[in-house]
Design an enzyme around this catalytic site. Structure first.
Site, PDB file in Angstrom:
ATOM      1  N   GLY A 148     -20.536 -30.329  35.607  1.00  0.00           N
ATOM      2  CA  GLY A 148     -19.363 -31.205  35.615  1.00  0.00           C
ATOM      3  C   GLY A 148     -18.727 -31.089  34.255  1.00  0.00           C
ATOM      4  O   GLY A 148     -18.603 -29.996  33.710  1.00  0.00           O
ATOM      5  N   GLU A 149     -18.403 -32.213  33.659  1.00  0.00           N
ATOM      6  CA  GLU A 149     -17.827 -32.206  32.322  1.00  0.00           C
ATOM      7  C   GLU A 149     -18.778 -32.991  31.418  1.00  0.00           C
ATOM      8  O   GLU A 149     -18.901 -34.211  31.567  1.00  0.00           O
ATOM      9  CB  GLU A 149     -16.421 -32.832  32.386  1.00  0.00           C
ATOM     10  N   SER A 150     -19.446 -32.265  30.515  1.00  0.00           N
ATOM     11  CA  SER A 150     -20.513 -32.906  29.747  1.00  0.00           C
ATOM     12  C   SER A 150     -20.013 -34.069  28.890  1.00  0.00           C
ATOM     13  O   SER A 150     -20.714 -35.069  28.731  1.00  0.00           O
ATOM     14  CB  SER A 150     -21.235 -31.878  28.876  1.00  0.00           C
ATOM     15  N   CYS A 166     -25.695 -26.269  34.009  1.00  0.00           N
ATOM     16  CA  CYS A 166     -24.392 -26.136  33.345  1.00  0.00           C
ATOM     17  C   CYS A 166     -24.115 -27.328  32.405  1.00  0.00           C
ATOM     18  O   CYS A 166     -24.748 -27.407  31.364  1.00  0.00           O
ATOM     19  CB  CYS A 166     -23.305 -25.907  34.394  1.00  0.00           C
ATOM     20  N   ARG A 219     -20.603 -24.433  24.238  1.00  0.00           N
ATOM     21  CA  ARG A 219     -19.898 -24.798  25.489  1.00  0.00           C
ATOM     22  C   ARG A 219     -18.814 -23.775  25.826  1.00  0.00           C
ATOM     23  O   ARG A 219     -18.188 -23.196  24.941  1.00  0.00           O
ATOM     24  CB  ARG A 219     -19.249 -26.170  25.345  1.00  0.00           C
ATOM     25  N   ILE A 257     -19.465 -21.085  35.978  1.00  0.00           N
ATOM     26  CA  ILE A 257     -18.145 -21.717  35.902  1.00  0.00           C
ATOM     27  C   ILE A 257     -18.011 -22.421  34.540  1.00  0.00           C
ATOM     28  O   ILE A 257     -18.724 -23.400  34.291  1.00  0.00           O
ATOM     29  CB  ILE A 257     -17.958 -22.770  37.028  1.00  0.00           C
ATOM     30  N   ARG A 258     -17.145 -21.919  33.682  1.00  0.00           N
ATOM     31  CA  ARG A 258     -16.996 -22.474  32.317  1.00  0.00           C
ATOM     32  C   ARG A 258     -18.384 -22.750  31.719  1.00  0.00           C
ATOM     33  O   ARG A 258     -18.661 -23.829  31.193  1.00  0.00           O
ATOM     34  CB  ARG A 258     -16.149 -23.744  32.324  1.00  0.00           C
ATOM     35  N   HIS A 317     -24.764 -22.435  38.238  1.00  0.00           N
ATOM     36  CA  HIS A 317     -24.812 -23.465  39.290  1.00  0.00           C
ATOM     37  C   HIS A 317     -25.673 -23.001  40.467  1.00  0.00           C
ATOM     38  O   HIS A 317     -25.135 -22.489  41.454  1.00  0.00           O
ATOM     39  CB  HIS A 317     -23.397 -23.738  39.805  1.00  0.00           C
ATOM     40  N   GLU A 328     -26.913 -24.698  42.727  1.00  0.00           N
ATOM     41  CA  GLU A 328     -26.650 -25.504  43.931  1.00  0.00           C
ATOM     42  C   GLU A 328     -25.446 -24.987  44.722  1.00  0.00           C
ATOM     43  O   GLU A 328     -25.208 -25.423  45.841  1.00  0.00           O
ATOM     44  CB  GLU A 328     -26.454 -26.989  43.532  1.00  0.00           C
TER      45      GLU A 328
END
Ligand code: GLN
Length: 196
Positions: free
Chosen positions: A49-51, A80, A108, A139-140, A175, A177
Site C-alpha cells: 500500500g502506501e507505507s 512491499c 523506497r 509495484i513501486r 506482492h 498475494e
C-alpha cells in the site's frame, strides 16, 4: 489443533488479496484495525500500500508498541510497503519512521514508478532442499540495500535480495498475494505452525 488465526493489518492497501489467499490455505483470518484485534492473532501480515499512510494510521490508533511487542513473540510477514514498515531503516529520500523488526535498510520506490511495474519469475529457496519458481509482481517496490548476516535471503532479483527471512519473520519487496501461487504464504504458515 484449533485453526490458526492469521491477522492482516487492514488500515490501507492490498489487505483483501492476502485474505483471499490465506483462505485458500484453510486458516482463519482477522482484519486487524485495533490493538484488541491484534491480540487475537497467531501471526500477522502487513500488506502493500502506501507505507507513509499506513504508519500514520498505526500511530493514530497507537498500534506501534503492540506491533513491536507482537514481533518479539509471533511471526510477521510484510509485503512491499509492509516490508518497508518492518525495516530498521529507510535510506534516501523520502525517509519514514518504521517498526525496526528486520535488520535491513531499504530504499523506497527504487524499482521505479507505477508505470515501471513488472512481473518476473523468481527462484525461491526456502531451504537447501526446497526450491520453487514463483511468479512475482513488483509495484513501486522497495530495494533492500543492506541486510545483516542474521537475515536469510530466500530469493534475489538482479543480484539483490527481494525475499528475506529473519527468525520467524518474512519480508518481500513484491506482492505474492497478487499471483496465482500461494507457495510463499504456505511457507509463512509453516513458520507460524512451528511457532505455535
Ligand atoms: N512505494 C510504496 C511505499 O513506499 C510501496 C508500494 C507498494 O506497496 N506496492 O510505501
Amino acid at each position: 489443533m484449533p485453526k490458526l488465526k492469521i491477522g492482516i493489518l487492514a488500515l490501507q492497501g492490498a489487505f483483501a488479496k492476502h485474505e483471499e489467499m490465506l483462505k485458500t490455505l484453510g486458516v482463519d483470518t482477522i482484519l486487524v484495525r485495533t490493538p484488541a484485534d491484534l491480540s487475537l492473532c497467531d501471526a500477522l501480515v502487513i500488506p502493500g500500500g502506501e507505507s507513509t499512510t499506513i504508519f500514520r494510521q498505526i500511530n493514530f490508533i497507537q498500534l506501534d508498541e503492540p506491533l513491536k511487542q507482537f514481533a518479539g513473540q509471533k511471526p510477521i510477514f510484510g509485503t512491499c510497503a509492509g516490508l518497508i514498515l518492518m525495516s530498521k531503516e529507510v535510506i534516501a529520500y523520502p525517509s519514514i519512521q518504521t517498526l525496526g523488526i528486520l535488520d535491513i535498510a531499504v530504499e523506497r520506490n527504487a524499482f521505479g514508478r507505477q508505470a515501471e511495474s513488472f512481473r518476473t519469475e523468481l527462484t525461491v529457496s526456502v531451504s537447501p532442499r526446497e526450491t520453487f519458481l514463483f511468479p512475482s509482481v513488483f509495484i513501486r517496490a522497495p530495494r533492500i540495500r543492506q541486510c545483516t548476516h542474521n537475515v536469510k535471503v530466500l530469493a534475489s532479483y538482479d543480484n539483490e535480495p527481494v525475499l528475506v527471512q529473519q527468525g520467524n519473520h518474512l519480508g518481500a519487496s513484491f506482492h505474492p498475494e497478487l499471483t496465482s501461487s500461494n507457495l510463499i504464504h504456505k511457507y509463512f504458515l509453516s513458520l507460524v505452525k512451528k511457532r505455535v
